[in-house]
Design an enzyme around this catalytic site. Structure first.
Site, PDB file in Angstrom:
ATOM      1  N   SER A  61       0.817  -1.218   0.000  1.00 30.09           N
ATOM      2  CA  SER A  61       0.000   0.000   0.000  1.00 30.09           C
ATOM      3  C   SER A  61       0.843   1.257   0.000  1.00 30.09           C
ATOM      4  O   SER A  61       1.983   1.256   0.447  1.00 30.09           O
ATOM      5  CB  SER A  61      -0.897   0.020   1.236  1.00 30.09           C
TER       6      SER A  61
ATOM      7  N   LYS B  74      -5.170  -6.334   2.997  1.00 33.14           N
ATOM      8  CA  LYS B  74      -4.973  -5.183   2.100  1.00 33.14           C
ATOM      9  C   LYS B  74      -6.326  -4.722   1.534  1.00 33.14           C
ATOM     10  O   LYS B  74      -6.586  -3.523   1.388  1.00 33.14           O
ATOM     11  CB  LYS B  74      -4.015  -5.566   0.960  1.00 33.14           C
TER      12      LYS B  74
ATOM     13  N   HIS C  13      -8.014  -2.800   4.186  1.00 32.77           N
ATOM     14  CA  HIS C  13      -7.322  -1.499   4.236  1.00 32.77           C
ATOM     15  C   HIS C  13      -7.923  -0.568   3.176  1.00 32.77           C
ATOM     16  O   HIS C  13      -8.253   0.584   3.456  1.00 32.77           O
ATOM     17  CB  HIS C  13      -5.819  -1.701   3.991  1.00 32.77           C
ATOM     18  N   ASN C  14      -8.064  -1.071   1.966  1.00 31.40           N
ATOM     19  CA  ASN C  14      -8.606  -0.227   0.896  1.00 31.40           C
ATOM     20  C   ASN C  14     -10.067   0.143   1.167  1.00 31.40           C
ATOM     21  O   ASN C  14     -10.489   1.258   0.875  1.00 31.40           O
ATOM     22  CB  ASN C  14      -8.508  -0.945  -0.455  1.00 31.40           C
TER      23      ASN C  14
ATOM     24  N   GLU D 187     -10.096   2.815   3.528  1.00 32.82           N
ATOM     25  CA  GLU D 187      -9.689   4.029   2.794  1.00 32.82           C
ATOM     26  C   GLU D 187     -10.913   4.654   2.085  1.00 32.82           C
ATOM     27  O   GLU D 187     -11.080   5.870   2.089  1.00 32.82           O
ATOM     28  CB  GLU D 187      -8.602   3.611   1.789  1.00 32.82           C
TER      29      GLU D 187
END
Ligand code: NBP
Length: 477
Positions: A129, A183, A186-187, A190
């Site tokens: 990232s 991940k 995480h996105n 975001e």
């Protein structure tokens, strides 16, 4: 031929910058790209920066890397990853390690792990990232797959990773698809973070009439407090930017149609599969869909009536938006972390949520001061069922809730859409309720479908003949 410590397959922006990052630490790197022109361009522009060996075929790439080989595949996510693996795998030997550093779907990573392991090869599905700049200077790295393979490349990955207080933002996440799953979340987080920022901006503009330049100063100020984060910092920069041609704030000239590459959607889809109420991230995904319906919105804006409310100049509203943003953000993270806990149980991963918070503190897009608090919360209580129950967050949200309610109710009155703010608040209110109206839902389901219900005063599953004699039947003890 020089034996490179590391190989990189795929030299678009991410692969090229990761290769340069590895080389900048004095490690020899072999580089290969399907289209040779990209390899040549890479060597022309960056060949002098380090010890690079350009390869013109996968066979050359494999031959250039020392055994056991560690080769990073950095190609477009989806079928290209399978194609790249099919091409390179026949050249590899038992014990060699392939690392997929792209944004692959975790289900694909689980499958690829099993397929490659069956061939005696090791596979790491690794989230990376931070975008192109971090790829060069230090990303947050989330490797999953074979732990033994990770230990063999740990030195390289921790060397190129971002550092927070000297600690590398890279840790082994878990088996098979765990790294790509984390991940993905995480996105998703975001997406929620960005949506909450956009709603704050919209409210400050619609309700208070504050322009981009005035707001830039507000976000800059917020970045000095609890909201201190990369995304708040760059929001201030984006809002402050003037368009050279018109002299207007550049943000006012940007079309209001948000694009997406799919990781937010995957996060929501996975939450639906796992039965997790991931409202903030999902509202963020939906808000992007709605933004993309530009033509329809323009048409509807001429036909659908809104409230007659006007701007509101009440005292303290800017601070109220800051508090609403913070509280909603806590909910978005609480939901994302709950989803990771559920995924760990479903897929047999041992996710260390404290360690995951640690490696998100630098290098990645959601890096923020508040991740330190999350790390501490899981450090103190590794089995915390929900972040909202950690004393720090419980108190922070408790203190922010009046402001949060004020912003949401004013938004409703003024017709300013704040789907992430309001759904996060509804989640908070739903989560803290001992008794929800699901009793009525169960009654209705039993009425039309004989789906049965449980009783608060007796064990068992019951069915009532609602429309007949009203008698109750114990269906199951
Ligand atoms: P792209 O996602 O734009 O992919 C382009 C690369 O894939 C080129 O090197 C291309 O080779 C190669 N490729 C393709 Br397309 N099909 C291939 C095949 N069948 N065999 C071998 N190579 C193939 O590159 P990127 O933006 O550097 O992103 C790489 C990965 O990193 C993606 O998964 C992306 O989602 C992820 N990621 C990107 C960012 C970012 O900020 N861009 C951040 C974090 C993660 P060619 O030159 O021959 O066409």
């Amino acid at each position: 031929m020089t034996r490179a410590r590391f190989g990189v397959m795929g030299l678009a922006v991410m692969g090229a910058n990761l290769a340069r990052n590895v080389a900048s630490h004095g490690l020899p790197v072999a580089v290969y790209n399907r289209t040779a022109a990209r390899t040549e361009k890479f060597m022309a522009e960056h060949g002098g920066e380090g010890d690079f060996t350009p390869a013109h075929s996968v066979a050359e790439l494999v031959a250039a890397v020392e055994k056991p080989r560690a080769i990073l595949v950095m190609v477009k996510a989806g079928p290209p990853v399978d194609e790249a693996i099919q091409e390179i795998a026949p050249h590899l030997e038992k014990g060699d390690i392939l690392i997929d550093g792209g944004n692959s779907f975790f289900g694909d990573t689980r499958r690829r792990c099993a397929e490659l392991e069956a061939r005696g090869l090791s596979f790491l599905g690794s989230g990376v990232s931070g975008g192109e700049e971090a790829a060069l200077k230090g990303p947050s790295i989330m490797p999953g797959g074979s732990e033994a393979a990770y230990r063999q490349v740990e030195d390289v990955l921790t060397t190129i990773a971002a550092k927070f207080d000297g600690a590398p933002c890279c840790t082994f996440i878990g088996a098979d698809g765990a790294g790509h799953y984390v991940k993905m979340v995480h996105n998703g987080i975001e997406y929620a973070d960005i949506q909450l920022i956009a709603e704050s901006y919209d409210f400050l503009q619609q309700a208070l009439g504050l322009g981009a330049t005035e707001q830039a100063a507000i976000f800059q100020e917020w970045n000095r407090g609890d909201l201190d984060s990369y995304l708040i910092q760059i929001t201030a920069e984006v809002l402050a930017k003037q368009d050279a041609a018109t002299g207007k704030p550049l943000v006012d000239l940007i079309r209001d149609e948000a694009a997406q590459k799919g990781t937010g959607k995957w996060t929501s889809q996975s939450a639906l599969d796992l039965g997790i109420p991931l409202t903030a991230i999902t509202e963020a995904v939906f808000a992007r869909f709605l933004s993309a319906q530009k033509e329809e919105r323009v048409n509807a804006s001429r036909q659908l009536r809104g409230p007659r409310g006007s701007r509101n100049r009440e005292e303290g509203l800017v601070d109220a938006v800051r508090d609403a943003l913070y509280a909603s953000k806590v909910v978005a993270y609480a939901q994302g972390y709950e989803q990771m806990t559920a995924a760990a149980a479903e897929y047999g991963w041992k996710l260390d949520l404290g360690a995951i918070s640690s490696i998100w503190r630098a290098g990645c897009i959601i890096r923020a001061r508040f991740l330190d608090r999350i790390k501490d919360a899981y450090g103190e209580h590794p089995d915390l069922p929900n972040l909202l129950l950690a004393p720090y967050f419980r108190d922070a949200v408790g203190s922010a809730q009046d402001a949060w309610r004020r912003v949401v109710s004013l938004s409703v009155e003024l017709g300013v859409p704040v789907p992430a703010f309001s759904s996060a608040l509804a989640y908070y209110d739903g989560y803290r309720r001992e008794r929800t109206p699901a009793n009525l839902i169960q009654g209705l389901r039993d009425y039309f479908g004989a789906h049965t219900y449980g009783r608060v005063d007796r064990p068992g599953a019951f069915h009532t003949r609602w429309a007949q004699d009203g008698s109750e039947i114990l269906v199951e003890d």
